[in-house]
Write a protein that holds these residues in place. Structure first.
Motif, mmCIF file in Angstrom:
data_model
loop_
_atom_site.group_PDB
_atom_site.id
_atom_site.type_symbol
_atom_site.label_atom_id
_atom_site.label_comp_id
_atom_site.label_asym_id
_atom_site.label_seq_id
_atom_site.Cartn_x
_atom_site.Cartn_y
_atom_site.Cartn_z
ATOM 1 N N ARG A 129 0.827 -1.218 0.000
ATOM 2 C CA ARG A 129 0.000 0.000 0.000
ATOM 3 C C ARG A 129 0.860 1.266 0.000
ATOM 4 O O ARG A 129 0.428 2.314 -0.449
ATOM 5 N N ARG B 18 -2.937 -1.980 -8.511
ATOM 6 C CA ARG B 18 -3.969 -3.010 -8.387
ATOM 7 C C ARG B 18 -5.308 -2.471 -8.857
ATOM 8 O O ARG B 18 -5.573 -1.267 -8.813
ATOM 9 N N ASN C 183 -8.808 -3.903 -3.092
ATOM 10 C CA ASN C 183 -9.388 -3.804 -1.757
ATOM 11 C C ASN C 183 -10.774 -4.446 -1.675
ATOM 12 O O ASN C 183 -11.483 -4.277 -0.696
ATOM 13 N N HIS C 184 -11.145 -5.168 -2.725
ATOM 14 C CA HIS C 184 -12.467 -5.794 -2.765
ATOM 15 C C HIS C 184 -12.317 -7.294 -2.517
ATOM 16 O O HIS C 184 -11.494 -7.948 -3.130
#
Length: 154
Positions: A37, A84, A88-89
């Motif tokens: 991240r 990406r 985050n899903h």
């Protein structure tokens, strides 16, 4: 018993692989490793999105949250870059997490927290032998994310 032996072998193999940093082609001090991240690169992100969305089928899957892609650029180990799409899903489980789900289910059965019904056994068999995502999801629903996390962090 046979399933437990196979699972133990697989988990030991994964542990051996995951602790073998000295064998990686890129050697880096652990103190210099950062979270992905923290190395999100906007230029790489844009290129990834344009490339993926140029394919109509992939675009549709991405928009429906049925496809996720992550890319890590290690061409310069001192400047790792990450991008990406749908990163985050939550997606259906891939094959490796299915082992953790199986371990958690077996732990729950051993502790009397989950009843070993024919449906549970069928889903565990489908999840491992056929890599069935629907069976994996049903097993996660049965054991719960909290139990899965607790077993994996013990």
């Amino acid at each position: 018993m046979k399933l437990k032996s196979i699972l133990t072998f697989i988990l030991l193999s994964i542990c051996a692989i995951s602790t073998a940093q000295d064998q990686l082609p890129i050697r880096i001090d652990d103190s210099k490793i950062t979270s992905l991240r923290e190395v999100v690169d906007t230029s790489l992100q844009l290129k990834l999105e344009v490339a993926l969305r140029s394919n109509p089928e992939w675009k549709k899957l991405i928009d429906q949250k049925k496809m996720a892609v992550g890319i890590v650029d290690l061409s310069d180990p001192g400047k790792v870059r990450f991008a990406r799409v749908n990163g985050n899903h939550m997606m259906y489980a891939a094959s490796l997490p299915k082992i953790a789900i199986l371990l958690t289910a077996m732990d729950a059965i051993d502790k009397g927290e989950l009843k070993e019904t024919s449906e549970v056994k069928k889903d565990m068999r489908l999840m491992i032998s056929k890599s069935n995502n629907a069976a994996s999801t049903r097993m996660i629903d049965r054991v719960g994310y909290e139990k899965l996390e607790a077993v994996m962090t013990d």
